[in-house]
Scaffold this motif. Structure first.
Motif, mmCIF file in Angstrom:
data_model
loop_
_atom_site.group_PDB
_atom_site.id
_atom_site.type_symbol
_atom_site.label_atom_id
_atom_site.label_comp_id
_atom_site.label_asym_id
_atom_site.label_seq_id
_atom_site.Cartn_x
_atom_site.Cartn_y
_atom_site.Cartn_z
ATOM 1 N N ALA A 284 -14.529 -2.083 8.897
ATOM 2 C CA ALA A 284 -14.030 -3.274 8.206
ATOM 3 C C ALA A 284 -13.381 -2.904 6.874
ATOM 4 C CB ALA A 284 -15.174 -4.264 7.986
ATOM 5 N N ARG A 285 -13.935 -1.917 6.187
ATOM 6 C CA ARG A 285 -13.345 -1.475 4.922
ATOM 7 C C ARG A 285 -11.966 -0.864 5.127
ATOM 8 N NH1 ARG A 285 -17.269 2.258 1.603
ATOM 9 N NH2 ARG A 285 -15.451 2.162 0.237
ATOM 10 N N ARG A 286 -11.714 -0.338 6.320
ATOM 11 C CA ARG A 286 -10.393 0.224 6.627
ATOM 12 C C ARG A 286 -9.476 -0.824 7.274
ATOM 13 N NH1 ARG A 286 -13.516 4.408 8.928
ATOM 14 N NH2 ARG A 286 -12.730 3.845 10.986
ATOM 15 N N GLU A 287 -9.866 -2.096 7.137
ATOM 16 C CA GLU A 287 -9.089 -3.211 7.681
ATOM 17 C C GLU A 287 -8.969 -3.117 9.200
ATOM 18 O OE1 GLU A 287 -5.391 -3.549 5.641
ATOM 19 O OE2 GLU A 287 -6.316 -3.761 3.672
ATOM 20 N N ARG A 288 -10.057 -2.686 9.838
ATOM 21 C CA ARG A 288 -10.130 -2.629 11.296
ATOM 22 C C ARG A 288 -11.302 -3.478 11.767
ATOM 23 N NH1 ARG A 288 -7.627 1.661 14.142
ATOM 24 N NH2 ARG A 288 -5.991 2.608 12.871
ATOM 25 N N VAL B 105 -8.367 -12.345 4.178
ATOM 26 C CA VAL B 105 -8.602 -12.908 5.502
ATOM 27 C C VAL B 105 -8.818 -11.748 6.486
ATOM 28 C CG1 VAL B 105 -7.645 -14.258 7.401
ATOM 29 C CG2 VAL B 105 -7.206 -14.948 5.040
ATOM 30 N N ALA B 106 -9.939 -11.780 7.203
ATOM 31 C CA ALA B 106 -10.210 -10.763 8.211
ATOM 32 C C ALA B 106 -9.486 -11.152 9.499
ATOM 33 C CB ALA B 106 -11.715 -10.657 8.458
ATOM 34 N N VAL B 107 -8.678 -10.230 10.035
ATOM 35 C CA VAL B 107 -7.850 -10.523 11.204
ATOM 36 C C VAL B 107 -8.335 -9.698 12.389
ATOM 37 C CG1 VAL B 107 -5.506 -10.529 12.121
ATOM 38 C CG2 VAL B 107 -5.886 -10.997 9.698
ATOM 39 N N PHE B 108 -8.398 -10.336 13.553
ATOM 40 C CA PHE B 108 -8.850 -9.651 14.774
ATOM 41 C C PHE B 108 -8.210 -10.338 15.970
ATOM 42 C CE2 PHE B 108 -11.897 -12.642 13.053
ATOM 43 C CZ PHE B 108 -12.065 -13.551 14.095
ATOM 44 N N THR C 1 -12.538 -16.030 7.106
ATOM 45 C CA THR C 1 -12.651 -15.872 5.655
ATOM 46 C C THR C 1 -14.100 -15.541 5.297
ATOM 47 O OG1 THR C 1 -13.154 -18.212 5.292
ATOM 48 C CG2 THR C 1 -10.825 -17.580 5.354
ATOM 49 N N LEU C 2 -14.353 -15.499 3.995
ATOM 50 C CA LEU C 2 -15.713 -15.267 3.524
ATOM 51 C C LEU C 2 -16.683 -16.331 4.039
ATOM 52 C CD1 LEU C 2 -15.221 -14.200 -0.213
ATOM 53 C CD2 LEU C 2 -16.242 -12.825 1.603
ATOM 54 N N LEU C 3 -16.181 -17.542 4.246
ATOM 55 C CA LEU C 3 -17.049 -18.626 4.697
ATOM 56 C C LEU C 3 -17.666 -18.314 6.053
ATOM 57 C CD1 LEU C 3 -18.231 -21.454 4.421
ATOM 58 C CD2 LEU C 3 -16.111 -22.360 5.413
ATOM 59 N N GLN C 4 -16.841 -17.899 7.010
ATOM 60 C CA GLN C 4 -17.371 -17.584 8.333
ATOM 61 C C GLN C 4 -18.371 -16.431 8.278
ATOM 62 O OE1 GLN C 4 -14.173 -18.306 7.797
ATOM 63 N NE2 GLN C 4 -13.410 -19.645 9.423
ATOM 64 N N ILE D 218 -21.571 -9.338 8.139
ATOM 65 C CA ILE D 218 -21.257 -8.401 7.049
ATOM 66 C C ILE D 218 -19.872 -7.787 7.257
ATOM 67 C CG2 ILE D 218 -22.304 -6.340 8.094
ATOM 68 C CD1 ILE D 218 -23.356 -5.654 5.287
ATOM 69 N N SER D 219 -19.461 -7.588 8.513
ATOM 70 C CA SER D 219 -18.119 -7.048 8.770
ATOM 71 C C SER D 219 -17.040 -8.033 8.322
ATOM 72 C CB SER D 219 -17.954 -6.729 10.254
ATOM 73 O OG SER D 219 -18.863 -5.728 10.669
ATOM 74 N N LEU D 220 -17.252 -9.326 8.621
ATOM 75 C CA LEU D 220 -16.276 -10.335 8.197
ATOM 76 C C LEU D 220 -16.237 -10.471 6.683
ATOM 77 C CD1 LEU D 220 -16.852 -13.167 10.846
ATOM 78 C CD2 LEU D 220 -15.054 -11.425 10.801
ATOM 79 N N VAL D 221 -17.403 -10.376 6.041
ATOM 80 C CA VAL D 221 -17.444 -10.448 4.578
ATOM 81 C C VAL D 221 -16.680 -9.277 3.973
ATOM 82 C CG1 VAL D 221 -18.955 -10.213 2.576
ATOM 83 C CG2 VAL D 221 -19.552 -11.806 4.398
ATOM 84 N N VAL D 222 -16.941 -8.068 4.470
ATOM 85 C CA VAL D 222 -16.259 -6.875 3.945
ATOM 86 C C VAL D 222 -14.761 -6.960 4.218
ATOM 87 C CG1 VAL D 222 -16.014 -4.373 4.201
ATOM 88 C CG2 VAL D 222 -18.291 -5.396 4.089
ATOM 89 N N GLY D 223 -14.390 -7.379 5.442
ATOM 90 C CA GLY D 223 -12.973 -7.490 5.776
ATOM 91 C C GLY D 223 -12.264 -8.535 4.943
ATOM 92 N N ALA D 224 -12.923 -9.669 4.701
ATOM 93 C CA ALA D 224 -12.313 -10.730 3.901
ATOM 94 C C ALA D 224 -12.196 -10.330 2.432
ATOM 95 C CB ALA D 224 -13.125 -12.020 4.036
ATOM 96 N N LEU D 225 -13.192 -9.615 1.915
ATOM 97 C CA LEU D 225 -13.108 -9.137 0.544
ATOM 98 C C LEU D 225 -11.978 -8.128 0.383
ATOM 99 C CD1 LEU D 225 -16.883 -8.664 -0.393
ATOM 100 C CD2 LEU D 225 -15.299 -10.361 -1.344
ATOM 101 N N ARG D 226 -11.739 -7.368 1.441
ATOM 102 C CA ARG D 226 -10.689 -6.343 1.394
ATOM 103 C C ARG D 226 -9.295 -6.951 1.490
ATOM 104 N NH1 ARG D 226 -10.292 -0.811 0.194
ATOM 105 N NH2 ARG D 226 -8.587 0.074 1.378
#
Length: 368
Positions: A280-284, A129-132, A347-350, A118-126
């Motif tokens: 994740a919503r704060r891009e963290r 691409v969720a970066v870490f 991404t959303l896929l992962q 759910i963190s990756l989904v929220v980060g990718a939607l924001r």
């Protein structure tokens, strides 16, 4: 400005009052068979205590910075979770033989698939691409995989005792190894390689400071630290208070008893889930992964040594070995998790893949 200050003040009071009420409900209802209306009230206070715990954890995290902030919540929740497991094992009789295994495995699946997904989904939607940080997240996942295999897989194959159990010597070794690995990871996370666990920007640069708000005062941080403990005690204690109702509902529905452990784990890990989503919503997203993987690690690294000590006075068998289905789920989680964290971008896929594995775990728990 006055309106915003008033709202903040009201929210702060609410996050203090509700955990205290939840704690009072815990004291009044401890060890009693609660009627339906009382269970509903306790469940409401439980939900409020979860929200309050997230608020206070974020205050402490903002003051001390990452990765210490996520470590505070992970360790606090796990310590109280361990106390809950031991308490339920003392009171549970024959049904408690698999309680530690069911709860720890549920925590691993919830954190490594549910919270991560759910963190990756929220980060990718924001941010698309969720970066870490791959170094920190990869090391954390490797530690979780080693701890889980050592404590939950090996007992199925050892031969010193019949069934999926450790001998006393094997359990002692697993406990010492778990503590040593967890201690080593914490040292790496907070001292030697702290930069691997800090949030990063889309360009890969470290986010050292939250630019949206000034750090809370020392007085506010101290109050939040105290109320975080109060809220977590109330969450775990009230979860135990409603567990008889959950157990009777599970039995009435014809589901396996292990489902109770899954439900309790979901309740106990709710504060970390909400905190991870908000990060994740704060891009963290790195903070979210710190919470998820750190909680999985702490759940094993602290629970197994505690259970090893508890077996000195606890009677009956201690079943730690996973079934074949659960071992397949664990192996799939480790492989998919490695493929997710190695690139340092998702991404959303992962996120969707991890959520699918979590859904499969819940479904198979209900319908094995």
């Amino acid at each position: 400005m006055t309106t915003r200050t008033g709202i903040r003040s009201l929210w702060s009071r609410w996050t203090v009052v509700v955990p205290l009420l939840a704690l009072v409900a815990l004291v009044l209802g401890w060890g009693r068979d609660l009627p339906g209306y009382a269970v509903s009230l306790v469940a409401l206070l439980l939900g409020g205590a979860v929200l309050a715990a997230v608020h206070h954890a974020e205050v402490v995290a903002h003051r001390v910075g990452e990765p210490f902030g996520s470590l505070v919540l992970a360790v606090a929740v796990t310590v109280i979770e361990v106390a809950l497991i031991v308490t339920l094992m003392v009171d549970g009789g024959a049904k408690s033989a698999t309680l530690a295994r069911d709860t720890v495995f549920a925590a691993v699946m919830i954190t490594c698939n549910g919270i991560v997904g759910i963190s990756l989904v929220v980060g990718a939607l924001r941010s698309k691409v969720a970066v870490f940080n791959a170094e920190g997240s990869g090391g954390a996942l490797a530690t979780v995989a080693t701890l889980a295999t050592l404590s939950l897989v090996f007992p199925t194959f050892t031969t010193s005792r019949p069934g999926p159990e450790f001998s006393t010597a094997q359990l002692t070794f697993a406990a010492i190894a778990s503590l040593a690995l967890y201690g080593l990871f914490v040292a790496m996370q907070t001292l030697r390689h702290r930069e691997y666990f800090l949030p990063v920007t889309q360009e890969g640069e470290i986010k050292e400071v939250d630019e949206h708000a000034p750090p809370p005062t020392r007085r506010a941080t101290t109050l939040s630290a105290v109320m975080l403990v109060v809220a977590l005690v109330a969450v775990v204690g009230d979860a135990k208070a409603v567990s008889p109702t959950i157990e009777s509902g599970v039995e009435s529905a014809g589901m396996p008893h292990s489902v109770v452990g899954v439900i309790i784990a979901l309740l106990v890990l709710a504060p970390e889930t909400l905190a991870a989503v908000r990060a994740a919503r704060r891009e963290r997203v790195q903070t979210s992964l710190n919470l998820a993987l750190g909680s999985a690690m702490a759940s094993i690294g602290l629970t197994i040594p505690a259970i090893a000590l508890a077996t000195i006075w606890l009677e009956g068998p201690l079943v730690l070995g996973l079934s074949a289905t659960h071992m397949v789920l664990l192996a799939l989680t480790v492989v998919v998790g490695a493929l997710t964290v190695v690139p340092g971008r998702a991404t959303l896929l992962q996120g969707g893949v991890h959520m699918a594995i979590f859904a499969a775990f819940v479904f198979l728990a209900v319908s094995p």
